[in-house]
Scaffold this active site. Structure first.
Site, PDB file in Angstrom:
ATOM      1  CG  HIS A 317     -38.745   6.847 -56.521  1.00 17.16           C
ATOM      2  ND1 HIS A 317     -40.093   6.910 -56.249  1.00 17.16           N
ATOM      3  CD2 HIS A 317     -38.167   6.294 -55.421  1.00 17.16           C
ATOM      4  CE1 HIS A 317     -40.321   6.420 -55.054  1.00 17.16           C
ATOM      5  NE2 HIS A 317     -39.180   6.043 -54.514  1.00 17.16           N
ATOM      6  CB  CYS A 335     -36.610   6.254 -52.132  1.00 16.49           C
ATOM      7  SG  CYS A 335     -36.092   4.610 -52.659  1.00 16.49           S
TER       8      CYS A 335
END
Length: 397
Positions: A317, A335
């Site tokens: 992301h 992440c």
């Protein structure tokens, strides 16, 4: 062998309709006259009038002293036809798949005797209503274009715990392909069985999966209620390799590098997973909340251009707050952080099922943390199946 059936013939369906064609039959069509020894006799199971026929038992038609010329098996108000197969010698016919529960069926059979006389018979019967109902869902979506790593997921409403039940489920599943390759079914849990090819799907592959679950006996009085089918297309060969030590992601399309992105992965204590994952879903906007991972208060922040890699919450992301660290250090909570520009490009580029390989971290991907068919070797994948053997895709009609 009848596909997708288990069990023995119950008393409710053991009867037969026998018609001697000596000029007439229950359905008409006789032409009168002829020697009695030339009469064709038709036998149908289940017998007409049966009200509790087991849906996992076959519908059969046999012809004595003659050959069947046509057999139709229909059900429902619209008279939908069910599949069946005539034996090479023309003397018997057998339904191909299990029957829908709580449904009325009609068999119409025609035959010609050895002396040339004709006969027609019909049998109308109703299948039982099960005590326990098994419903299902499937992924990918019908008509979807997916990446080369996408598995087929069959999701069940109730657990199937016995080997016999699991074998019955696997044998009820058809996989048809425009470019037939080898694959296999493997159980992820009592309520999920997945199919993957031995290697990644070929780009351009068209796949149709049919789950003949209606009437399937899954054990313990539980029967499948509906058939399911999906068709999907395999898109370009997108494979991304993320190196946690080099803080780089290399994106390839058909083996050609199309982008290199600076990234930042999980910091110590929040290590990212190493392993071969797939893009599971995409969401342009998400509020990431540490409470969902069991650590409330650690963070709660809106994010853009999110591509999910695990059920537990690993995403690629946009992370504008960590651009200085991207390419240099791992500072995320697990992440894969990328710049807004790179993240937007990757979001637009990616199909569900595209392959993402992460290397260089201290934590390994756990099988079942999302669709993770590539977390197991081919041999281990085969061992997870009830049948335990590869499946060669059938040609796509």
């Amino acid at each position: 062998m009848l596909k997708g059936r288990t069990g023995t013939v119950g008393a409710a369906v053991a009867g037969a309709v026998v018609i001697a064609a000596a000029g007439c039959s229950s359905g008409g069509g006789g032409d009168g006259g002829g020697r009695a020894e030339d009469a064709v006799k038709l036998a149908v199971t289940p017998a007409t009038g049966t009200r509790q026929a087991a849906p996992d038992e076959p519908v059969t038609v046999t012809a004595d002293k003659g050959k069947l010329t046509s057999v139709t098996l229909t059900y429902g108000k619209k008279g939908t036809r069910a599949d069946g197969k005539l034996a090479p010698d023309g003397k018997s016919w057998r339904s191909s798949w299990t029957l829908r529960p709580s449904t009325t069926y009609t068999v119409t059979a025609k035959a010609t005797g050895d002396g040339g006389k004709q006969a027609t018979t019909t049998s109308t019967f109703t299948t039982l209503t099960p005590r326990k109902k098994l419903e299902s869902g499937m992924s990918p979506l019908d008509g979807e274009t997916v990446g080369v790593g996408m598995p087929v997921q069959l999701l069940l409403s109730k657990p199937v715990t016995t080997k016999a039940g699991r074998v019955a489920v696997e044998k009820a599943l058809e996989v048809r392909m425009s470019k037939p390759v080898q694959g296999a079914w493997s159980w992820v849990s009592d309520k999920e069985v997945d199919f993957r090819p031995r290697d990644y799907w070929p780009s351009g592959q068209k796949v149709k999966v049919v789950a003949h679950l209606a009437g399937l006996n899954a054990g313990g009085g539980m029967y499948g209620m509906k058939d399911r089918s999906i068709g999907f297309t395999v898109g370009p060969r997108h494979i991304t390799t993320v190196d946690a030590k080099e803080h780089r992601a290399t994106v390839t399309d058909g083996g050609r590098t199309v982008r290199t992105m600076k990234v930042s992965l999980g910091k110590p204590g929040h290590d990212s997973y190493s392993g071969t994952m797939i893009a599971q879903e995409k969401a342009a906007h998400i509020v990431m909340d540490s409470a969902t991972t069991g650590d409330p208060g650690e963070y709660r922040i809106p994010t853009k251009w999110n591509v999910r890699l695990t059920y537990s919450g690993t995403f690629v992301h946009s992370a504008p707050w960590s651009t200085d660290a991207q390419g240099n250090d791992n500072v995320s909570h697990g992440c894969v952080n990328a710049s807004p520009g790179d993240a937007k490009w990757f979001f637009d580029f990616t199909n569900r099922g595209d392959v993402v390989k992460v290397t260089g971290t201290s934590r390994q991907l756990r099988f079942g943390n999302g669709p993770t068919p590539w977390a197991k070797s081919w041999d281990a994948w085969l061992k997870g199946g009830a049948v335990g053997e590869p499946v060669m895709g059938a040609p796509l009609d």
